[in-house]
Structure formats: C-alpha cells, structure tokens
Write a protein that holds these residues in place. Sequence first.
Motif, PDB file in Angstrom:
ATOM      1  N   GLU A  26       0.847  -1.219   0.000  1.00 20.05           N
ATOM      2  CA  GLU A  26       0.000   0.000   0.000  1.00 20.05           C
ATOM      3  C   GLU A  26       0.866   1.246   0.000  1.00 20.05           C
ATOM      4  O   GLU A  26       0.574   2.229  -0.677  1.00 20.05           O
ATOM      5  N   ALA A  27       1.943   1.200   0.781  1.00 16.92           N
ATOM      6  CA  ALA A  27       2.801   2.380   0.892  1.00 16.92           C
ATOM      7  C   ALA A  27       3.547   2.652  -0.419  1.00 16.92           C
ATOM      8  O   ALA A  27       3.802   3.806  -0.759  1.00 16.92           O
ATOM      9  N   VAL A  28       3.830   1.604  -1.186  1.00 17.83           N
ATOM     10  CA  VAL A  28       4.474   1.814  -2.490  1.00 17.83           C
ATOM     11  C   VAL A  28       3.491   2.506  -3.430  1.00 17.83           C
ATOM     12  O   VAL A  28       3.832   3.441  -4.152  1.00 17.83           O
TER      13      VAL A  28
ATOM     14  N   GLN B  39       9.675   9.279  -2.167  1.00 15.57           N
ATOM     15  CA  GLN B  39      10.900  10.077  -2.328  1.00 15.57           C
ATOM     16  C   GLN B  39      11.746   9.917  -1.066  1.00 15.57           C
ATOM     17  O   GLN B  39      11.350   9.221  -0.138  1.00 15.57           O
ATOM     18  N   TYR B  40      12.905  10.591  -1.040  1.00 16.01           N
ATOM     19  CA  TYR B  40      13.795  10.441   0.113  1.00 16.01           C
ATOM     20  C   TYR B  40      13.057  10.671   1.428  1.00 16.01           C
ATOM     21  O   TYR B  40      12.460  11.732   1.626  1.00 16.01           O
ATOM     22  N   PRO B  41      13.105   9.708   2.316  1.00 15.64           N
ATOM     23  CA  PRO B  41      12.588   9.966   3.667  1.00 15.64           C
ATOM     24  C   PRO B  41      13.665  10.671   4.495  1.00 15.64           C
ATOM     25  O   PRO B  41      14.797  10.814   4.035  1.00 15.64           O
ATOM     26  N   PRO B  42      13.337  11.110   5.724  1.00 15.25           N
ATOM     27  CA  PRO B  42      14.360  11.770   6.542  1.00 15.25           C
ATOM     28  C   PRO B  42      15.561  10.844   6.770  1.00 15.25           C
ATOM     29  O   PRO B  42      15.399   9.624   6.874  1.00 15.25           O
ATOM     30  N   MET B  43      16.732  11.454   6.862  1.00 14.12           N
ATOM     31  CA  MET B  43      17.959  10.674   7.010  1.00 14.12           C
ATOM     32  C   MET B  43      17.925   9.748   8.226  1.00 14.12           C
ATOM     33  O   MET B  43      18.404   8.618   8.184  1.00 14.12           O
TER      34      MET B  43
ATOM     35  N   PRO C  20      14.383   2.549   2.200  1.00 18.05           N
ATOM     36  CA  PRO C  20      13.103   2.717   1.493  1.00 18.05           C
ATOM     37  C   PRO C  20      11.934   3.056   2.427  1.00 18.05           C
ATOM     38  O   PRO C  20      11.664   2.326   3.388  1.00 18.05           O
ATOM     39  N   PRO C  21      11.245   4.171   2.141  1.00 16.51           N
ATOM     40  CA  PRO C  21      10.219   4.667   3.063  1.00 16.51           C
ATOM     41  C   PRO C  21       9.027   3.725   3.203  1.00 16.51           C
ATOM     42  O   PRO C  21       8.452   3.596   4.279  1.00 16.51           O
ATOM     43  N   ASN C  22       8.679   3.039   2.107  1.00 16.11           N
ATOM     44  CA  ASN C  22       7.508   2.144   2.165  1.00 16.11           C
ATOM     45  C   ASN C  22       7.753   0.974   3.114  1.00 16.11           C
ATOM     46  O   ASN C  22       6.861   0.561   3.847  1.00 16.11           O
TER      47      ASN C  22
ATOM     48  N   VAL D 148       7.237  -1.641   8.579  1.00 13.91           N
ATOM     49  CA  VAL D 148       7.913  -2.110   9.796  1.00 13.91           C
ATOM     50  C   VAL D 148       7.339  -1.378  11.017  1.00 13.91           C
ATOM     51  O   VAL D 148       7.129  -1.987  12.080  1.00 13.91           O
ATOM     52  N   ALA D 149       7.036  -0.082  10.857  1.00 15.33           N
ATOM     53  CA  ALA D 149       6.442   0.679  11.969  1.00 15.33           C
ATOM     54  C   ALA D 149       5.124   0.025  12.387  1.00 15.33           C
ATOM     55  O   ALA D 149       4.845  -0.161  13.577  1.00 15.33           O
ATOM     56  N   TYR D 150       4.340  -0.376  11.393  1.00 18.31           N
ATOM     57  CA  TYR D 150       3.088  -1.076  11.690  1.00 18.31           C
ATOM     58  C   TYR D 150       3.383  -2.405  12.400  1.00 18.31           C
ATOM     59  O   TYR D 150       2.800  -2.734  13.425  1.00 18.31           O
ATOM     60  N   GLY D 151       4.319  -3.157  11.854  1.00 22.95           N
ATOM     61  CA  GLY D 151       4.616  -4.499  12.381  1.00 22.95           C
ATOM     62  C   GLY D 151       5.120  -4.479  13.819  1.00 22.95           C
ATOM     63  O   GLY D 151       4.762  -5.344  14.626  1.00 22.95           O
ATOM     64  N   LEU D 152       5.943  -3.499  14.145  1.00 20.75           N
ATOM     65  CA  LEU D 152       6.509  -3.457  15.506  1.00 20.75           C
ATOM     66  C   LEU D 152       5.426  -3.280  16.562  1.00 20.75           C
ATOM     67  O   LEU D 152       5.617  -3.621  17.726  1.00 20.75           O
ATOM     68  N   GLY D 153       4.285  -2.735  16.127  1.00 20.16           N
ATOM     69  CA  GLY D 153       3.184  -2.528  17.070  1.00 20.16           C
ATOM     70  C   GLY D 153       2.259  -3.731  17.180  1.00 20.16           C
ATOM     71  O   GLY D 153       1.240  -3.669  17.870  1.00 20.16           O
ATOM     72  N   LYS D 154       2.604  -4.819  16.498  1.00 19.53           N
ATOM     73  CA  LYS D 154       1.713  -5.980  16.548  1.00 19.53           C
ATOM     74  C   LYS D 154       1.590  -6.495  17.975  1.00 19.53           C
ATOM     75  O   LYS D 154       2.509  -6.354  18.789  1.00 19.53           O
ATOM     76  N   GLU D 155       0.453  -7.149  18.221  1.00 19.96           N
ATOM     77  CA  GLU D 155       0.161  -7.641  19.572  1.00 19.96           C
ATOM     78  C   GLU D 155       1.188  -8.699  19.992  1.00 19.96           C
ATOM     79  O   GLU D 155       1.810  -9.352  19.140  1.00 19.96           O
ATOM     80  N   ASP D 156       1.333  -8.874  21.309  1.00 24.86           N
ATOM     81  CA  ASP D 156       2.316  -9.833  21.831  1.00 24.86           C
ATOM     82  C   ASP D 156       2.120 -11.220  21.235  1.00 24.86           C
ATOM     83  O   ASP D 156       3.081 -11.962  21.030  1.00 24.86           O
ATOM     84  N   ALA D 157       0.840 -11.570  20.965  1.00 22.64           N
ATOM     85  CA  ALA D 157       0.548 -12.923  20.481  1.00 22.64           C
ATOM     86  C   ALA D 157       1.316 -13.223  19.188  1.00 22.64           C
ATOM     87  O   ALA D 157       1.730 -14.354  18.951  1.00 22.64           O
ATOM     88  N   TYR D 158       1.520 -12.198  18.355  1.00 24.25           N
ATOM     89  CA  TYR D 158       2.254 -12.431  17.106  1.00 24.25           C
ATOM     90  C   TYR D 158       3.666 -12.938  17.409  1.00 24.25           C
ATOM     91  O   TYR D 158       4.135 -13.922  16.816  1.00 24.25           O
TER      92      TYR D 158
END
Length: 380
Positions: A47-49, A55-59, A263-265, A270-280
């Motif tokens: 989706e993000a792609v 374009q360039y995300p922050p360094m 790559p920003p996408n 990964v930002a979404y994934g890191l917030g996954k519930e403990d069960a994952y």
Amino acid sequence: MNAVFANLPTSIFEVMSRLAREHRAVNLGQGFPDDPGPEDVRRKAAEAVISGWNQYPPMMGLPELRQAVAAHYAHHHGIVFDPEAEIMITSGATEALAGALLALIEPGDEVVLFQPMYDAYLPLVRRAGGEARLVRLSPPHWRFDEAMLRAAFSRRTRVVLLNNPLNPAGIVCSADDLDLLARFCAEFDSVALCDEVWEHVVFDNHRHLPLISRPGMRERTVKVGSAGKIFSLTGWKVGFVCAAPAVMRMLAKAHQFITFTTPPNLQVAVAYGLGKEDAYFTRMRAGFAASRDRFTRGLSRLGLKVLPCEGTYFLNLDIGALGEKDDADFCQRLVKERGVAAIPVSAFYEDAPVKSVVRFCFAKTDATLDAALERLAKGV
Ligand SMILES: Cc1ncc(COP(=O)(O)O)c(C=O)c1O
C-alpha cells in the motif's frame, strides 16, 4: 584494489548454495525462512508503495518508525529511548554495523570480537582500520570468561562487538556474562557494539537481555536490531540503531554518507509491524521452536548428537561425536552424496577454528525438514 576485500575468499554461503543447486540438495545452509512473512506487514508495504511517499525519507528514518521502535523496546525490553535523539533507521543491521565501525574506530584502535562470528564483522573492522583481538568460544557452551576477556582487552580497545543471541552457536548471553563484559567496557573505556538481530528469536525459558540495559552501559552501547529477523523478511534490510545522543550523533554522520536513507515504504510497514500484539511474537517463536524440535527429534533418532539451541534459526550438529575431523569436508560430502546443504562452523572462525560442528537452518517447512531427514537417514 583494497587488500581487505581483494583477499577475501568466496563466502561459504555462496559456495554451499551453489553446490546445493548443482546437487539438487535440500538447502539448510543459508539462514532464511521458508515462510513468506506476515501478510498484513507485506500488505502495508505494498500500500505504501502505491499510495505513500516514495521520495527520500528523513535521514534518521521516518518519525513514525523511530517512535514505533521506541515503543517496541519500551514494551518488550523495558528500555526507554528518545526517538528523536537515540534511534536511527538503517538499511539492515549490516549497514548499522558498518557505519558504527567507521564512526567509532580510528586506524590502529583495537576491536574485540568473539569467534565464531558473523562473516561481515572482520572485513568491516579491518576496512575501518581496526585491529582485531579475537576471543575464541567453543562448544558445547560457547561462553567467554574473565580470563578470556583479560587476554583480549587492552588500553587500545575502542570497541567490543558482541552478537547476542549468537549466530551460529544458538546461545543467549546470561545476565552474569553481560555484566562481566560491561565491567571490561568500563575498565577499558570501550564502546560495546551489540548485534541483537536475533533478539526476538529465543526459545524455552531464555530471555534476551539487551547489553544497553545493563548497569553502566547506557552511554557506551550501540544496540543494533533488524526487522528482517523480527518479521522473517530477511530481504527487507531495515535495521534500527539505538544509542545515547552523543554516540548517535557520530553514527548519524557515518550513515548519511553510506546509504543516507532506507526505502520509506518498508519503513512504514515495519512501523506497523513493531506494534503488533504480543501474540504475534509468541506465535512466531512457538513456530520456530516447533521446527527446531522436529528437526532435533529427527536427527536424534538417527543417532546424531545435536547441541542445545536457545535462539536463532540454527541448530548445530556435533560431528566430532561421529569421529569426523573436518566440518568443511563433511559438508561437501553431505551436499554431494546425501543432497543436504549445511554450513561448516569453522567458516565463522579466523583462526584456530572449531571443526567439529556443522550448522543447519531449521526455519523451514515441515516438508523441507522431513525431506532433509529422509536423506540423512541413508547415512552421514
Ligand atoms: C548476526 C547477524 N548480524 C547481522 C545480520 C544481517 O542483518 P541484516 O540483514 O539486517 O543486515 C545477520 C543475518 O543473518 C546475522 O545473523
């Protein structure tokens, strides 16, 4: 040509993967899972792609990912990092390690490393001008002690590079061992560069303890993590570095001229994934532990001696118990005659290699593991 790279042999992973293809072998050599990784995380990236920023995300990395890394470590390890000043996103752990070594070492500085070690470490240390001081770990426990550290550390030790949990040994460092290392870092005023890419892949009652959370280490540790290992998406190469602000400022200077960004996408996903519930995370570990146990049981039934595996995707076979003297020869025979590819652990040593252990990646489907066991049942 620079001698460090010109003199490097072809990596054992490439050699074994080529032999695996030639001999149509079951490839348990290179460490990547059969599983394609969590679908929701991959969908986020897709989706993000299509609809996101390309374009360039922050360094330093997307703010949402740096915040997610901070929240993730606060939740899972109880460490509080300031996402603004203490977290940076890199193109995999490898870039984080390369950048940290370039930023922290002056030519002639000494770097303490533990063998067996990940293949990138030594060339990166040497290319950065560092002089390696090697601590040799050996099976079955693969532990270091005070005498070993005393022999390796000196007034010139600038960095100690620790991989915990340790690939290929599959061990998780105890609090006592981490505290021993912390004492040496304080005594010799050294920085610990801690490669913790396997931090979530630990089994049974073992807990991963980040070195940065041990007393006295907050200001002198660089903690490196990798989304590739957390989400079984090894090709993504999204890494995270955490360090106190003064150290981070140096790391950021190296990062800005190596890759600058990631790559920003993939960062969004990964930002979404890191917030996954403990069960994952619990399920992910349970899945790998089940594969480890299946493969261990199969090998044991064949009368083979398996070393304990506390974490990572790897299981080690003690071939010394079979009277074998050379792990590299053993792996060549195994791939050519039995059609199973493994990695000789001697490849992870620079000197005085342990030659009695071979490494199998068990992060595979049951069918793949069973196919390997069936072939091994014909004799090793
Ligand atoms: C100990 C260790 N460090 C670093 C890496 C590489 O991590 P990345 O793919 O995020 O660069 C690996 C991959 O197997 C590893 O085992």
